[in-house]
Design a protein around this motif. Sequence first.
Motif, PDB file in Angstrom:
ATOM      1  N   SER A  13      25.876  36.850  37.697  1.00 11.90           N
ATOM      2  CA  SER A  13      24.935  37.776  37.067  1.00 11.90           C
ATOM      3  C   SER A  13      24.742  37.504  35.582  1.00 11.90           C
ATOM      4  O   SER A  13      23.754  37.957  34.992  1.00 11.90           O
ATOM      5  CB  SER A  13      25.426  39.223  37.237  1.00 11.90           C
ATOM      6  N   GLY A  14      25.698  36.814  34.969  1.00 12.29           N
ATOM      7  CA  GLY A  14      25.603  36.529  33.539  1.00 12.29           C
ATOM      8  C   GLY A  14      26.404  37.466  32.666  1.00 12.29           C
ATOM      9  O   GLY A  14      26.300  37.410  31.431  1.00 12.29           O
ATOM     10  N   PHE A  15      27.242  38.322  33.249  1.00 14.14           N
ATOM     11  CA  PHE A  15      28.039  39.260  32.482  1.00 14.14           C
ATOM     12  C   PHE A  15      29.357  38.642  32.002  1.00 14.14           C
ATOM     13  O   PHE A  15      30.038  39.204  31.143  1.00 14.14           O
ATOM     14  CB  PHE A  15      28.337  40.517  33.298  1.00 14.14           C
ATOM     15  N   VAL A  16      29.733  37.513  32.590  1.00 14.98           N
ATOM     16  CA  VAL A  16      30.948  36.795  32.217  1.00 14.98           C
ATOM     17  C   VAL A  16      30.573  35.338  32.000  1.00 14.98           C
ATOM     18  O   VAL A  16      29.827  34.758  32.802  1.00 14.98           O
ATOM     19  CB  VAL A  16      32.022  36.912  33.324  1.00 14.98           C
ATOM     20  N   GLY A  47      14.816  36.109  39.728  1.00 13.47           N
ATOM     21  CA  GLY A  47      14.971  36.612  41.084  1.00 13.47           C
ATOM     22  C   GLY A  47      16.362  37.034  41.482  1.00 13.47           C
ATOM     23  O   GLY A  47      16.606  37.373  42.643  1.00 13.47           O
ATOM     24  N   LEU A  48      17.316  37.055  40.536  1.00 12.30           N
ATOM     25  CA  LEU A  48      18.668  37.500  40.863  1.00 12.30           C
ATOM     26  C   LEU A  48      18.758  39.019  40.712  1.00 12.30           C
ATOM     27  O   LEU A  48      18.307  39.584  39.720  1.00 12.30           O
ATOM     28  CB  LEU A  48      19.684  36.822  39.953  1.00 12.30           C
ATOM     29  N   ARG A  49      19.347  39.673  41.698  1.00 10.13           N
ATOM     30  CA  ARG A  49      19.536  41.124  41.679  1.00 10.13           C
ATOM     31  C   ARG A  49      21.000  41.431  41.977  1.00 10.13           C
ATOM     32  O   ARG A  49      21.680  40.675  42.659  1.00 10.13           O
ATOM     33  CB  ARG A  49      18.648  41.820  42.713  1.00 10.13           C
ATOM     34  N   ARG A  50      21.452  42.606  41.531  1.00 10.00           N
ATOM     35  CA  ARG A  50      22.879  42.924  41.627  1.00 10.00           C
ATOM     36  C   ARG A  50      23.081  44.416  41.800  1.00 10.00           C
ATOM     37  O   ARG A  50      22.463  45.231  41.107  1.00 10.00           O
ATOM     38  CB  ARG A  50      23.560  42.445  40.341  1.00 10.00           C
ATOM     39  N   VAL A  86      20.356  38.349  46.152  1.00  9.43           N
ATOM     40  CA  VAL A  86      20.807  39.731  46.017  1.00  9.43           C
ATOM     41  C   VAL A  86      22.319  39.767  46.191  1.00  9.43           C
ATOM     42  O   VAL A  86      22.843  39.348  47.227  1.00  9.43           O
ATOM     43  CB  VAL A  86      20.133  40.652  47.054  1.00  9.43           C
ATOM     44  N   LEU A  87      23.019  40.247  45.169  1.00  5.03           N
ATOM     45  CA  LEU A  87      24.481  40.355  45.180  1.00  5.03           C
ATOM     46  C   LEU A  87      24.859  41.812  45.374  1.00  5.03           C
ATOM     47  O   LEU A  87      24.511  42.656  44.550  1.00  5.03           O
ATOM     48  CB  LEU A  87      25.054  39.833  43.857  1.00  5.03           C
TER      49      LEU A  87
END
Length: 234
Positions: free
Chosen positions: A47-50, A76-79, A154-155
């Motif tokens: 996701s880009g948080f780490v 297009g990435l969802r979490r 989708v995560l």
Amino acid sequence: MIAITDLTIQFGGIKPVDNLSARLSDPICGLIGPNGAGKTTLLNALSGFVRPRQGHVELDGTSLLALSPLERVRAGLRRSFQTEQVVEDLTVHDNVAAIADHVLARAERADAVGQALDFVRLDGVARRLGRELNLFQRRLVELAKCLVGAPRLVLLDEPSAGLVQEESAIFRDLVLRVPGHYAAQLVIIDHDVELIRFMCSQTLVLDFGRRLALGPTAEVLADPDVRRAYLGEI
């Protein structure tokens, strides 16, 4: 398809993800392992948080690690998260529209939000405030937020936690329809092994940040090493 190569994430002397390589290619993939195995940390990295210490991650051939979290959303990435992120003072519609505002042109937003709410069967409560929703409805709002604006990946982090059996079955059936309806790949963390067995055709197992097993879900869940590490069998 997600291609992970030599991925390491380190916090001080701890490596929650340790030199991980894996290719997740099926429409719905499971991600399981004991508590502390590195599952949520891996989703945070996707996701880009780490920020990983080393390695590469590609989504359909596009490098993810060079993108900011917002750029990944636009790609297009969802979490979703273990604890649902529903804004109490916004309506169901506006909770979903907040995502659409970042990923779609103004002229496309209304239709996309309406389609997502219709897909998760929340169109009838679209004007209800977040604080008025029960847990099941909140989980559905999270799913709708993941589906608005042409998702590619989708995560879902324990998406059915806390749901009763009937609610979990409805949620499961909606998730199974996502790849065909939206052409999106899903990666699902869940401690419910039977849910993973039912929904996911491919499963990755982590143990202390390392890949323990990867392959067809039925074969992975039958692996003696997986059963010892994750299911507690001797």
